[in-house]
Motif scaffolding. Structure first.
Motif, short mmCIF file in Angstrom:
data_model
loop_
_atom_site.label_atom_id
_atom_site.label_comp_id
_atom_site.label_asym_id
_atom_site.label_seq_id
_atom_site.Cartn_x
_atom_site.Cartn_y
_atom_site.Cartn_z
N ALA A 73 0.84 -1.20 0.00
CA ALA A 73 0.00 0.00 0.00
C ALA A 73 0.87 1.25 0.00
CB ALA A 73 -0.94 -0.01 1.20
N LYS A 74 1.96 1.24 0.75
CA LYS A 74 2.85 2.39 0.76
C LYS A 74 3.56 2.56 -0.58
CE LYS A 74 3.77 2.68 5.72
NZ LYS A 74 4.79 2.69 6.78
N SER A 75 3.90 1.46 -1.23
CA SER A 75 4.52 1.56 -2.55
C SER A 75 3.54 2.15 -3.56
CB SER A 75 4.97 0.17 -3.01
OG SER A 75 5.94 -0.37 -2.14
N ALA A 76 2.27 1.76 -3.46
CA ALA A 76 1.25 2.33 -4.35
C ALA A 76 1.09 3.82 -4.11
CB ALA A 76 -0.07 1.60 -4.15
N ALA A 77 1.11 4.24 -2.84
CA ALA A 77 1.01 5.66 -2.52
C ALA A 77 2.23 6.44 -3.03
CB ALA A 77 0.86 5.85 -1.02
N THR A 78 3.39 5.83 -2.96
CA THR A 78 4.60 6.48 -3.47
C THR A 78 4.53 6.67 -4.98
OG1 THR A 78 5.91 5.49 -1.68
CG2 THR A 78 7.12 6.32 -3.59
N ARG A 79 4.00 5.67 -5.69
CA ARG A 79 3.85 5.80 -7.14
C ARG A 79 2.89 6.94 -7.50
NH1 ARG A 79 3.85 0.03 -6.99
NH2 ARG A 79 1.57 0.05 -6.96
N VAL A 80 1.77 7.00 -6.81
CA VAL A 80 0.81 8.08 -7.09
C VAL A 80 1.44 9.44 -6.82
CG1 VAL A 80 -1.40 9.08 -6.38
CG2 VAL A 80 -1.20 6.62 -6.67
N LEU A 81 2.15 9.56 -5.72
CA LEU A 81 2.79 10.83 -5.38
C LEU A 81 3.81 11.25 -6.43
CD1 LEU A 81 3.33 13.12 -3.33
CD2 LEU A 81 4.92 11.58 -2.17
N SER A 82 4.68 10.33 -6.82
CA SER A 82 5.74 10.66 -7.79
C SER A 82 5.16 10.98 -9.16
CB SER A 82 6.72 9.49 -7.90
OG SER A 82 7.26 9.16 -6.64
N LEU A 83 4.21 10.15 -9.62
CA LEU A 83 3.63 10.38 -10.95
C LEU A 83 2.81 11.67 -11.00
CD1 LEU A 83 2.56 6.72 -11.79
CD2 LEU A 83 4.33 8.06 -12.96
N THR A 84 2.16 12.01 -9.91
CA THR A 84 1.37 13.26 -9.90
C THR A 84 2.28 14.47 -10.04
OG1 THR A 84 -0.33 12.24 -8.51
CG2 THR A 84 -0.23 14.64 -8.54
N LEU A 85 3.37 14.49 -9.30
CA LEU A 85 4.32 15.61 -9.41
C LEU A 85 4.95 15.65 -10.80
CD1 LEU A 85 6.07 15.38 -5.91
CD2 LEU A 85 4.29 17.00 -6.65
N PHE A 86 5.27 14.48 -11.35
CA PHE A 86 5.85 14.44 -12.69
C PHE A 86 4.85 14.93 -13.73
CE2 PHE A 86 7.04 11.85 -16.53
CZ PHE A 86 8.19 12.56 -16.82
N GLN A 87 3.59 14.58 -13.57
CA GLN A 87 2.56 15.02 -14.51
C GLN A 87 2.37 16.53 -14.45
OE1 GLN A 87 1.27 14.15 -17.07
NE2 GLN A 87 -0.94 13.86 -17.08
N LEU A 88 2.48 17.12 -13.28
CA LEU A 88 2.41 18.59 -13.16
C LEU A 88 3.52 19.25 -13.95
CD1 LEU A 88 1.46 19.45 -9.46
CD2 LEU A 88 0.15 19.94 -11.53
N ALA A 89 4.72 18.69 -13.83
CA ALA A 89 5.86 19.26 -14.57
C ALA A 89 5.66 19.12 -16.07
CB ALA A 89 7.15 18.56 -14.13
N VAL A 90 5.16 17.97 -16.51
CA VAL A 90 4.91 17.76 -17.93
C VAL A 90 3.83 18.72 -18.43
CG1 VAL A 90 4.06 16.11 -19.64
CG2 VAL A 90 5.69 15.37 -17.90
#
Length: 199
Positions: free
Chosen positions: A90-107
């Protein structure tokens, strides 16, 4: 008892709804950028606020605002799960969502800076799909975690119930009438009646 089929936390469900909302506004914005390309950022902003512009252009301004607000919520939601004593998956899934969300903002910011070329829009769309998949995986992982927690609580409750049933037998003398008395004996949850003596 009534079984709950869906045990996912409410915050993750809200995050999934927000992701769908952001995707809808993004699709409208991408269509407007494709049909009415801008020559500059200031020219695009002028089109967005012009009363004579197409409805697609006037709706285009909503996507960045909704995307930023949605990203703030997703980051907050993921951070909350990283602080909780949940399972590693569950923590790994939360880490993926956090990282991808920030990356998507930059894109998304780069997409605006480059005036939304087709290849960049496709890249932005692809990452949006990946973010959605990450949210769905987080939804499943947190649901599994919640089911395990509910299963553990049910097991402890049933153990307590069995312990109560295995309590020592109780014997109560109850006067029935002038001639008899009755012995009420509870043994293993059952009740037996016996005549004790006759006067």
């Amino acid at each position: 008892t009534k079984s709950n089929i869906f045990h996912a936390p409410r915050s993750v469900v809200i995050g999934a709804v927000i992701a769908v909302t952001v995707s809808i506004t993004g699709a409208i914005t991408a269509l407007g950028d494709t049909l009415f390309p801008s020559s500059s950022i200031t020219g695009g902003l002028a089109q967005d606020f012009s009363a004579t512009s197409s409805m697609l252009l006037r709706l285009r301004i909503f996507h960045p605002a909704v995307a930023i607000a949605g990203a703030i919520y997703l980051v907050w939601m993921s951070a909350q799960f990283l602080r909780r004593p949940d399972s590693d998956r569950a923590k790994s899934a939360a880490t993926r969502v956090l990282s991808l969300t920030l990356f998507q903002l930059a894109v998304g910011a780069i997409n605006i800076t480059l005036l939304a070329p087709i290849w960049m829009q496709l890249t932005h769309l692809f990452i949006a799909d990946v973010v959605w998949i990450a949210i769905v995986l987080m939804l499943l992982e947190t649901q599994i975690q919640r089911r395990k927690e509910l299963g553990d609580s049910d097991s402890s409750g049933s153990t307590t119930t069995r312990a109560d049933h295995s309590a020592p037998a109780s014997t109560i003398m109850v006067p029935m009438n002038d001639h008899r008395m009755m012995l009420m004996d509870w043994t293993n949850g059952g009740t037996s009646l016996r005549n004790l003596f006759r006067r």
